[in-house]
Design an enzyme around this catalytic site. Structure first.
Site, short mmCIF file in Angstrom:
data_model
loop_
_atom_site.label_atom_id
_atom_site.label_comp_id
_atom_site.label_asym_id
_atom_site.label_seq_id
_atom_site.Cartn_x
_atom_site.Cartn_y
_atom_site.Cartn_z
CD GLU A 182 -3.12 1.00 2.03
OE1 GLU A 182 -3.35 -0.12 2.53
OE2 GLU A 182 -3.91 1.96 2.12
NE ARG A 183 -2.33 5.41 -0.23
CZ ARG A 183 -3.28 5.82 -1.06
NH1 ARG A 183 -3.02 6.00 -2.36
NH2 ARG A 183 -4.50 6.03 -0.63
CG ASN A 225 -5.29 -0.19 5.86
OD1 ASN A 225 -5.81 0.26 6.88
ND2 ASN A 225 -5.00 0.58 4.82
CD GLU A 308 -7.60 6.05 6.20
OE1 GLU A 308 -6.83 5.11 5.99
OE2 GLU A 308 -7.40 7.21 5.81
NE ARG A 341 -0.54 4.09 11.82
CZ ARG A 341 -1.16 4.45 10.71
NH1 ARG A 341 -2.34 3.94 10.39
NH2 ARG A 341 -0.62 5.33 9.90
CE LYS A 382 -1.16 8.54 9.19
NZ LYS A 382 -1.86 8.53 7.88
CG ASP A 387 -2.73 11.11 5.51
OD1 ASP A 387 -1.78 10.53 6.05
OD2 ASP A 387 -3.49 10.56 4.69
CD GLU A 409 2.50 6.31 11.32
OE1 GLU A 409 2.15 5.56 12.25
OE2 GLU A 409 1.80 6.50 10.30
CD GLU A 415 -0.58 8.35 0.89
OE1 GLU A 415 -0.08 7.91 1.94
OE2 GLU A 415 -1.81 8.38 0.67
O1 GCW Z 1 -2.30 8.38 4.20
C1 GCW Z 1 -3.31 7.48 4.32
C2 GCW Z 1 -3.08 6.58 3.18
C3 GCW Z 1 -3.59 5.18 3.42
C4 GCW Z 1 -3.01 4.69 4.73
C5 GCW Z 1 -3.47 5.61 5.84
C6 GCW Z 1 -2.88 5.24 7.20
C7 GCW Z 1 -2.35 2.48 5.35
O2 GCW Z 1 -3.64 7.15 2.02
O3 GCW Z 1 -3.15 4.39 2.33
O4 GCW Z 1 -3.38 3.36 5.00
O5 GCW Z 1 -3.08 6.93 5.57
O6 GCW Z 1 -1.90 5.88 7.58
O7 GCW Z 1 -3.38 4.36 7.85
#
Ligand code: GCW
Length: 703
Positions: A182-183, A225, A308, A341, A382, A387, A409, A415
């Site tokens: 992912e990403r 995820n 999410e 998280r 984060k 984001d 984080e 991304e």
């Molecule tokens: O930045 C977003 C991303 C998702 C990511 C999510 C996260 C792993 O677009 O792809 O999922 O954050 O940090 O959980």
């Protein structure tokens, strides 16, 4: 037996198809051409021995490990506990190391620290634990000839942060939307391929080596995820995790696992995952016990819950402290931690609703829970409130939870910063974040928050940017981000430009390049300010996003404007930006302690680069720079593209001086970066020209 290890069989025999990144053999030339004494026992000491032996086999040096000891070593790498060092100079340094080096402390070197000194013509690395010896050896490699200079100062080195972790967002199965990683922008996973473990031990070992050489000491092997197959890494697929742990262990890299909060239901067949249910607690305790039976040095769990669409404690009317403490209880007897998280927000927001603000979400959810988490819970935050944007304020959560262990984080995978097609060296950005003082000049830094009191902090984490691409990171220059992450996690006060030079020197060695000085200067010039260049041609003044929905590459100014994701810019004919003030907006500024609560609240005092994050202002609002917002938008977008054009020219100059495969790859990516930057410039400038009707003061072409 003596002398003897030189030339022993190398695990790295044969030609690899992947590029050596920052440790090509020539990086070991200085060390490998000398007599070296290694003193001590242990798995990681064996790694040191192996590294030194291979270097010496290549460059004519010799290695001693064991009696007889009569050796005039140039370099001594010794564990203090191994006892007397059979070399007069090394022995005097060993004895001199306690008390204190650096004029303070008790002389203790810790689990990962080392003393590096030059005593009577001998370079000495002393450590109290094998990991320290390994890090000390890599320090000697970094220094090259300077490690053998009599001017080398005696210094004790210890990491500022105990936890220096890369989280891989790798899937075991190829996910229909997010793919193998992912990403991920660097090919397939190093661990998994199409539903199974890869068992590519040689490559994994090389990866561990790169990590150790920049100071990273832990990874998470799967995506936060956690899908169906990946959930089973905790149970019937645990063997694959154990295998990875075994390959990385000699480089001091511990393995963590992302787990699903719903595991008791999806794996254990229980009717509930309620954290207060005894059956659930027993299930986690048993599952965790089995993990430690297979992997005694297992690091712990990483959890994305109620975020999410992932399962979490909210479904049972419990909060995140209940959820995190459930896993903490299972891990505690084994010394593991749960990293929980804080990325929790409403991703089904109504864009018409101006009272909801995604930036507020983490603080709203977590700050009230301060003090409720068990000792082995780390809340992973984060760095910014939204984001991983190229510009955001620092998350207010990092100043709001003094009674909680916090990890910061970052995102090495690019991304939102060009997806490893654009050059974007993130060292300066991360350094700015780590040096930020959320309570003003008198308070500590974000790096202090990550370090915690008495070293008990949550550390620094980055989402990994590597894959099975021959250059590891697809864009060869993106390796510098991985390297810089490790170095900053070890010492957040390092200067990003100096880290960059270190990486350049360790990666592009004279033997590999015709003209090292030009290569060095050129790379530095291309990369050092590339994050700011990226910022200039993308979303202006901290407003963020404006990327294409879904894959997040390239411009789409209104792409997210009327979506449920909570990432809006609110541009209209009069102005742009998000009003997050207490006076008239969402009140987000109130989540900061002073002085920032006041600075951000004030349109006049707010730093230019964050103005549109905090305020909705007219296009003719005048910035501290003296320019209006609209003119700033035009100017920076024209300038950003010109800077990319200059990068591309610079890179042409070193054709012939670097490996042609590397040159071609970078050149091809710079072409794409230029194309993309032009697209960004034209879309953003045109959009704001059409909205505002204000022409460019310099009459440049806007469409
Ligand atoms: O930045 C977003 C991303 C998702 C990511 C999510 C996260 C792993 O677009 O792809 O999922 O954050 O940090 O959980």
């Amino acid at each position: 037996m003596s002398v003897p290890v030189t030339g022993r069989a190398s695990a790295h025999a044969g030609k690899s198809i992947w590029h050596a990144a920052w440790l090509p053999p020539a990086a070991f030339r200085e060390l490998g051409s000398r007599p070296v004494l290694v003193h001590g026992e242990g798995l990681l000491v064996d790694t040191v021995l192996d590294e030194v032996s291979r270097a010496c086999a290549r460059y004519g040096g010799r290695v001693w490990h064991g009696p007889p000891w009569q050796v005039d070593a140039d370099l001594v790498l010794a564990l203090r506990e191994a006892g007397r060092v059979p070399n007069v100079a090394a022995e005097s340094a060993r004895l001199g190391a306690t008390p204190a080096v650096n004029g303070a402390g008790d002389g203790a070197l810790g689990d990962e620290g080392y003393l590096l000194a030059r005593v009577d013509g001998v370079t000495v690395v002393l450590a109290d634990a094998p990991a320290g010896l390994l890090y000390g050896m890599f320090h000697v490699v970094r220094l090259g000839a300077a490690a053998f200079d009599d001017e080398l100062p005696a210094r004790r080195h210890r990491p500022a942060l105990d936890r220096r972790i890369l989280d891989h967002w790798d899937n075991v199965d190829i996910h229909p939307v997010s793919g193998q990683i992912e990403r991920g922008y660097a090919g397939g996973s190093l661990f998994w391929r199409d539903g199974a473990a890869r068992h590519d031990h040689a490559r994994l070992r090389d990866y561990g080596r790169l990590l150790a050489a920049c100071g990273v000491n832990a990874i998470t092997v799967n995506n936060v995820n956690v899908h169906d197959t990946e959930a089973r890494l905790l149970t019937d697929r645990l063997g694959d995790v154990a295998e990875t742990a075994q390959v990385l262990r000699p480089y001091g890299v511990r393995v963590h696992l992302s787990v699903s909060f719903a595991a008791p239901v999806v794996l254990g067949g229980l009717p509930t995952a309620d954290p207060l249910d005894d059956r659930v607690r027993a299930w986690w305790a048993a599952a965790t016990r089995r993990v430690y039976q297979r992997i005694p040095d297992f690091g712990g769990y990483l959890v994305k819950a109620d975020s999410e669409g992932r399962p979490g404690p909210f479904a049972y009317g419990r909060d995140h402290a209940d959820g995190a403490n459930l896993l903490a209880e299972a891990l505690a007897p084994h010394g593991g931690v749960v990293r929980w998280r804080a990325f929790v927000y409403d991703h089904r927001q109504d864009w018409r609703d101006r009272s909801t603000d995604r930036a507020r979400a983490a603080h709203d959810h977590f700050a009230p829970l301060d003090g409720r988490f068990d000792d082995n819970v780390i809340l992973q935050v984060k760095f910014g409130p939204i984001d991983f944007q190229p510009r955001e304020p620092v998350s207010p959560v990092l100043a709001a939870m003094p009674a909680t262990r916090l990890a910061v984080e970052l995102q090495a995978t690019q991304e939102y910063t060009g997806q490893q097609r654009h050059v974007c060296y993130l060292g300066p950005w991360w350094s700015e974040v780590l040096r930020f003082r959320p309570r003003g000049e008198a308070g500590g830094t974000i790096a202090d928050v990550a370090a915690g009191r008495a070293g008990a902090g949550g550390g620094l984490v980055a989402v990994a940017n590597v894959g099975d691409d021959p250059f590891w990171t697809a864009h060869p220059l993106a390796q510098a981000n991985l390297y810089a992450f490790g170095r900053l996690a070890w010492d957040p006060l390092l200067v990003p430009g100096a880290i960059l030079d270190e990486w350049i020197d360790l990666t592009w060695l004279p033997v590999a390049t015709g003209d090292p000085e030009t290569v060095r200067r050129t790379m530095h010039a291309i990369m050092d300010d590339s994050w700011r260049t990226y910022e200039r041609y993308t979303a202006p003044l901290g407003v963020g996003f404006m990327v294409r929905p879904g894959h997040h590459y390239g411009p789409d100014v209104d792409g997210y404007e009327y979506t449920p994701w909570g990432t809006y810019h609110f541009a209209d004919r009069d102005g742009v930006g998000v009003d997050r003030t207490r006076a008239t907006g969402t009140g987000f500024t109130g989540q900061y302690p002073p002085p920032w609560s006041e600075v951000y609240e004030s349109r006049e005092r707010c730093p230019d680069e964050l103005l549109l994050f905090f305020h909705h202002v007219p296009y003719r609002h005048v910035l501290h720079s003296g320019r209006t917002v609209i003119q700033h938008i035009y100017d920076t977008h024209f300038a950003g593209v010109e800077e990319v054009a200059a990068m591309r020219e610079r890179w042409r100059l070193v054709a012939g001086a670097v490996d042609p495969a590397v040159h071609d790859r970078v050149a091809e990516r710079l072409d794409e970066q230029f194309r993309s930057a032009v697209e960004w410039r034209d879309q953003i400038n045109t959009y704001f020209f059409r909205k505002s009707g204000v022409p460019d003061a310099h009459g440049r072409r806007i469409h």
